[in-house]
Design a protein around this motif. Structure first.
Motif, mmCIF file in Angstrom:
data_model
loop_
_atom_site.group_PDB
_atom_site.id
_atom_site.type_symbol
_atom_site.label_atom_id
_atom_site.label_comp_id
_atom_site.label_asym_id
_atom_site.label_seq_id
_atom_site.Cartn_x
_atom_site.Cartn_y
_atom_site.Cartn_z
ATOM 1 N N ALA A 110 10.065 5.688 5.877
ATOM 2 C CA ALA A 110 9.007 4.796 6.342
ATOM 3 C C ALA A 110 9.447 3.340 6.277
ATOM 4 O O ALA A 110 9.133 2.547 7.182
ATOM 5 N N LEU A 111 10.174 2.967 5.228
ATOM 6 C CA LEU A 111 10.630 1.581 5.101
ATOM 7 C C LEU A 111 11.619 1.201 6.200
ATOM 8 O O LEU A 111 11.765 0.025 6.528
ATOM 9 N N ARG A 159 3.619 0.877 11.842
ATOM 10 C CA ARG A 159 2.766 2.048 12.060
ATOM 11 C C ARG A 159 3.262 3.242 11.260
ATOM 12 O O ARG A 159 2.474 3.998 10.693
ATOM 13 N N ARG A 160 4.586 3.409 11.200
ATOM 14 C CA ARG A 160 5.158 4.488 10.386
ATOM 15 C C ARG A 160 4.841 4.271 8.905
ATOM 16 O O ARG A 160 4.569 5.230 8.167
ATOM 17 N N ALA A 178 1.836 6.155 4.256
ATOM 18 C CA ALA A 178 0.937 5.832 3.140
ATOM 19 C C ALA A 178 -0.337 6.672 3.200
ATOM 20 O O ALA A 178 -0.847 7.120 2.163
ATOM 21 N N LEU A 179 -0.855 6.911 4.424
ATOM 22 C CA LEU A 179 -2.047 7.739 4.575
ATOM 23 C C LEU A 179 -1.772 9.181 4.139
ATOM 24 O O LEU A 179 -2.617 9.817 3.496
ATOM 25 N N GLY A 180 -0.588 9.702 4.480
ATOM 26 C CA GLY A 180 -0.242 11.052 4.048
ATOM 27 C C GLY A 180 -0.165 11.181 2.536
ATOM 28 O O GLY A 180 -0.648 12.156 1.950
ATOM 29 N N THR A 207 0.831 -1.205 0.000
ATOM 30 C CA THR A 207 0.000 0.000 0.000
ATOM 31 C C THR A 207 0.866 1.255 0.000
ATOM 32 O O THR A 207 0.584 2.224 -0.707
ATOM 33 N N LEU A 208 1.928 1.250 0.800
ATOM 34 C CA LEU A 208 2.859 2.385 0.809
ATOM 35 C C LEU A 208 3.477 2.582 -0.569
ATOM 36 O O LEU A 208 3.561 3.718 -1.068
ATOM 37 N N LEU A 209 3.904 1.497 -1.212
ATOM 38 C CA LEU A 209 4.513 1.607 -2.537
ATOM 39 C C LEU A 209 3.518 2.152 -3.555
ATOM 40 O O LEU A 209 3.871 2.984 -4.396
#
Length: 311
Positions: free
Chosen positions: A278-279, A284-285, A290-292, A246-248
């Motif tokens: 983040a990685l 949680r980070r 990813a939300l940002g 999701t972050l990617l």
């Protein structure tokens, strides 16, 4: 099972796996980026851009206090460089500098930068360097503060008086209308979610990066360790179900939006930096970052997606 306990289990499993894979190999990595400082102000601004083909040297002092070049590397298309040193040498007193190369900036490199240790784990070290600069001989004319006032006008004598019966001049023809300036979508605020970037009719908006480019090339070594060296941006932008995928997905979307609109909430370098930080942090980070990105990709409810179907 509560979330902190799950996070500790995941971290422990990651550390054990890393120890099993990399425990017998010790390397030191040095990474950074070279920019063209067009305004010669010693900092990165909107007028500056990464330089391809620049040579970067890491120089260290020996036991006699004399500095020698330990390693030299050339920047890639994104202005990034990465140097690998076998073993764990003492790089605490070393620094990096631009040693040559083309790149189109026009002059010599800026000041040298010290190496900063990011982390040390299982005899493996990762160093980073603040952005190195290459400067032109003079600041560009469009830079703030480069405007020079015009010299004062010369005092000319008064014109002679008109003739008694001047002949009337014919009227001037009407001036032609000024051409209308072409639209400049790059200057308009635009933010598009990831599903817009995957539609075939919007494929032409992939300009700076292409769908078949590797995630490891665009986001760097830390992303390569997490996602491997074969995953493409097209695969990354469709990931879901896992916090890291999701972050990617959201980071890739934010990078595309930052290249497409100057008023997007993130700068391209900010996207890459937040992604790597983040990685290296907790789950949680990862979710928080990813939300940002996702909020910025939605335009914060104010910036629309200004896509038009490709012709």
């Amino acid at each position: 099972m509560d979330w902190p306990f799950c996070s500790k289990l995941l971290l422990a499993a990651f550390l054990l796996a890393a120890a099993a894979i990399h425990g017998v190999r010790a390397d030191a990595m040095v990474t950074g980026t070279v920019f063209c400082d067009q305004c010669k102000d010693g900092r990165i601004s909107l007028f500056d851009y990464p330089l391809h083909g620049m040579k970067v040297a890491v120089t260290c002092a020996d036991s006699n206090g004399e500095y020698t070049v330990w390693r030299e590397e050339t920047t890639n298309w994104f202005g990034n460089y990465a140097m690998r040193f076998e073993g764990t040498p003492d790089l605490s007193g070393c620094y990096a500098r631009v040693s040559g190369g083309g790149g189109g900036c026009g002059a010599v490199g800026g000041p040298a930068r010290s190496l900063r240790l990011m982390f040390r784990m299982f005899d493996m070290e990762m160093f980073t360097v603040d952005p190195l600069l290459s400067e032109p001989a003079q600041p560009m004319s469009f830079c703030p503060g480069s405007y020079k006032p015009a010299p004062p006008p010369l005092i000319t004598p008064a014109p002679p008086p008109p003739l008694a019966n001047p002949s009337p001049l014919p009227p001037l023809p009407p001036a032609p209308p000024l051409p209308q300036l072409p639209p400049m979508p790059f200057l308009e605020a635009s933010a598009c979610p990831h599903w817009n970037w995957t539609m075939p009719e919007y494929r032409c908006y992939w300009k700076v990066v292409t769908p078949d480019m590797k995630v490891a090339v665009v986001f760097g070594l830390i992303a390569a360790r997490r996602f491997g060296t074969d995953m493409t941006l097209w695969q990354g932008i469709q990931g879901r179900g896992d916090p890291y995928r999701t972050l990617l997905r959201e980071a890739t979307t934010a990078l595309l939006n930052s290249y497409n609109s100057l008023q997007f909430g993130y700068h391209p370098l900010g996207v890459i930096q937040d992604m790597n930080l983040a990685l290296m942090g907790s789950v949680r980070r990862v979710l928080f970052t990813a939300l940002g990105f996702r909020r910025a990709n939605s335009g914060y409810g104010r910036a629309p997606c200004r896509f038009n179907p490709c012709k």
